[in-house]
Design an enzyme around this catalytic site. Structure first.
Site, PDB file in Angstrom:
ATOM      1  N   SER A 162       1.605  10.741   1.639  1.00 48.39           N
ATOM      2  CA  SER A 162       1.923   9.337   1.425  1.00 48.39           C
ATOM      3  C   SER A 162       2.456   9.091   0.007  1.00 48.39           C
ATOM      4  CB  SER A 162       0.679   8.490   1.721  1.00 48.39           C
ATOM      5  OG  SER A 162       0.996   7.141   1.846  1.00 48.39           O
ATOM      6  N   HIS A 206      -0.047   9.608  10.179  1.00 47.78           N
ATOM      7  CA  HIS A 206       0.158   9.706   8.743  1.00 47.78           C
ATOM      8  C   HIS A 206      -0.720  10.779   8.120  1.00 47.78           C
ATOM      9  CE1 HIS A 206       1.761   7.971   5.064  1.00 47.78           C
ATOM     10  NE2 HIS A 206       0.554   7.815   4.563  1.00 47.78           N
ATOM     11  N   ASP A 235       3.440   8.635  12.959  1.00 50.77           N
ATOM     12  CA  ASP A 235       3.333   7.828  11.741  1.00 50.77           C
ATOM     13  C   ASP A 235       4.362   6.704  11.779  1.00 50.77           C
ATOM     14  OD1 ASP A 235       2.683   6.895   9.238  1.00 50.77           O
ATOM     15  OD2 ASP A 235       3.713   8.498   8.156  1.00 50.77           O
TER      16      ASP A 235
END
Length: 439
Positions: free
Chosen positions: A157, A418, A358
């Site tokens: 991220s 994610h 994601d």
């Protein structure tokens, strides 16, 4: 407990902890480094325990969490790749099977890291990278046995955005002989490299997965284009506000889709009830709060804090996370594609890996910014056909695809959101082994 003065004059605490089935690996170390006046960064090292039995035959991986404000030592460790899960049960897919792992609570103010004043918090990835150079210099000086071991930076991220900047500064520091280590590559997982490319592709991605109708696609696309306009004008704070607005438009049109995995439950009531708050509060509740679940917070501020024994009394794990997030507001929507380009040109091994499910950093958005690279090898990379990888838990079933050319690689991880190691732990471990050239 051993107190050591490093070559940089910084005080660190070093603890070697004998392991057992209840506490995890055979050897651990942790400590603080004062990276600036009033800025104290915490790190936690697990020595690898692969089949060879010697950590010296395994690479060293530094894991960087996102947020910004998410704790590597907490979330990355106990929710994703560490030896134990948050219930203190052994994790079968721990990355310690293939590497020693260095968790760092980064940037300062994250997790157990802390600052004495709000003014000492970082404002952008350049400050973050500068702080990390101080920590890495201290680490590789005090633990010289790792200087020759291949060193990789893995991230997730916003951690990927930070990792790119850190990798570039580390490359320069090694060339200048300011840091001695065997830097072998950086891996950017579901990374916030080009925020606007992610936002612009939310609508098409959700529409293609039947999570938006024509009306919703029009609304989401309109909101995303407003973000793009602000970015194009260099109005990055305004772009951050419009990013939050776009997320709200997505939630309203999808009945609260989960930005981290479109097939799982959407935002909890704490997010839904905060619609009347400001855009930064909304963003924090969507992207920092999930990294500080109550059960994890109780673990980190209870048994783990007691085990570590060096956390100052006035420091609460995660206590400054919101301040970290707010301080970085002006940096959120700035792209770092140019940094990835510089890494590739410098010959650094760069790996992109992304989860199929994601949304916040969807795969088609990643593919979009990759096509913008000016790296001379991109045309040849693009012409390569990808290779299928079997799911380690289900032989004969495809678990991922990958493509590589020279010092650039891309992994498409199926059935993962994610947090890839949480969703597809065995596939993530296999990817780690491939990236670090153990397979």
């Amino acid at each position: 407990m051993e107190r050591l003065k490093t070559a940089t004059g910084l005080l660190i605490f070093l603890i070697i902890a004998p392991g057992s089935p209840a506490t995890g690996p055979a050897k651990e170390a942790w400590g603080y480094v004062d990276v600036r006046e009033g800025a104290h960064m915490f790190w936690w090292l697990y020595y690898g325990n692969g089949a060879s039995g010697s950590y010296k035959e395994l690479p060293l991986v530094m894991w960087l969490q996102g947020g910004p404000g998410g704790s590597s030592c907490g979330f990355g460790n106990f929710e994703e790749i560490g030896p134990l899960d948050r219930d203190m049960a052994p994790r079968n897919t721990t990355w310690l099977k293939a590497a020693s792992v260095l968790f760092v609570d980064n940037p300062v103010g994250t997790g157990y890291s802390y600052t004495d004043t709000e003014e000492a918090l970082t404002k952008d990835v350049a400050m973050i990278a500068a702080d990390m150079m101080v920590l890495l210099k201290s680490f590789f000086t005090s633990k010289a046995e790792f200087q020759s071991i291949p060193f990789y930076i893995f991230s997730e991220s916003y951690g990927g955005k930070m990792a790119a900047a850190i990798a570039l500064e580390l490359t320069k520091a090694i060339e200048e002989r300011a840091i001695k280590c065997n830097f072998a590559g950086v891996a950017l997982g579901d990374s916030w490299i080009s925020p606007v490319d992610s936002v612009l592709t939310w609508g098409p991605y959700l529409y293609s997965t039947s999570l938006l109708d024509d009306y919703g696609l029009t609304e989401v696309s309109k909101a995303a284009k407003a973000v793009q306009q602000a970015v194009d004008q260099g109005l990055f704070q305004k772009a951050t506000e419009l990013w939050s607005v776009t997320e709200s438009v997505v939630e309203q049109n999808t009945n609260g889709v989960n930005f981290y995995n479109i097939l799982t439950q959407g935002p909890d009531e704490r997010v839904k009830q905060s619609a009347d708050l400001g855009y930064l509060s909304l963003l924090m509740r969507r992207h920092v709060l999930p990294l500080h679940r109550q059960s994890l917070s109780q673990l980190m501020n209870g048994p783990i804090r007691k085990k570590l024994g060096i956390i100052p009394r006035n420091v609460t794990w995660g206590g400054q996370a919101n301040d970290v997030f707010t301080s970085m507001e002006g940096d959120f929507m700035k792209p770092v594609v140019d940094i990835v380009d510089q890494l590739l040109v410098a010959g650094v091994n760069v790996t992109i890996y992304n989860g199929q499910l994601d949304l916040i950093v969807d795969t088609i958005g990643q593919e979009l910014w990759v096509k913008k690279l000016k790296w001379a090898g991109l045309p040849n990379f693009s012409q390569q056909r990808w290779t299928a990888l079997d799911d380690p838990t289900a032989p004969g079933q495809t678990g991922a695809f990958f493509k590589t050319y020279k010092n650039f690689a891309f992994y498409w991880i199926l059935k993962a959101g994610h947090m890839i190691p949480s969703d597809q732990g065995a596939m993530a471990l296999k990817m780690l082994s491939m990236v670090t050239q153990q397979e």
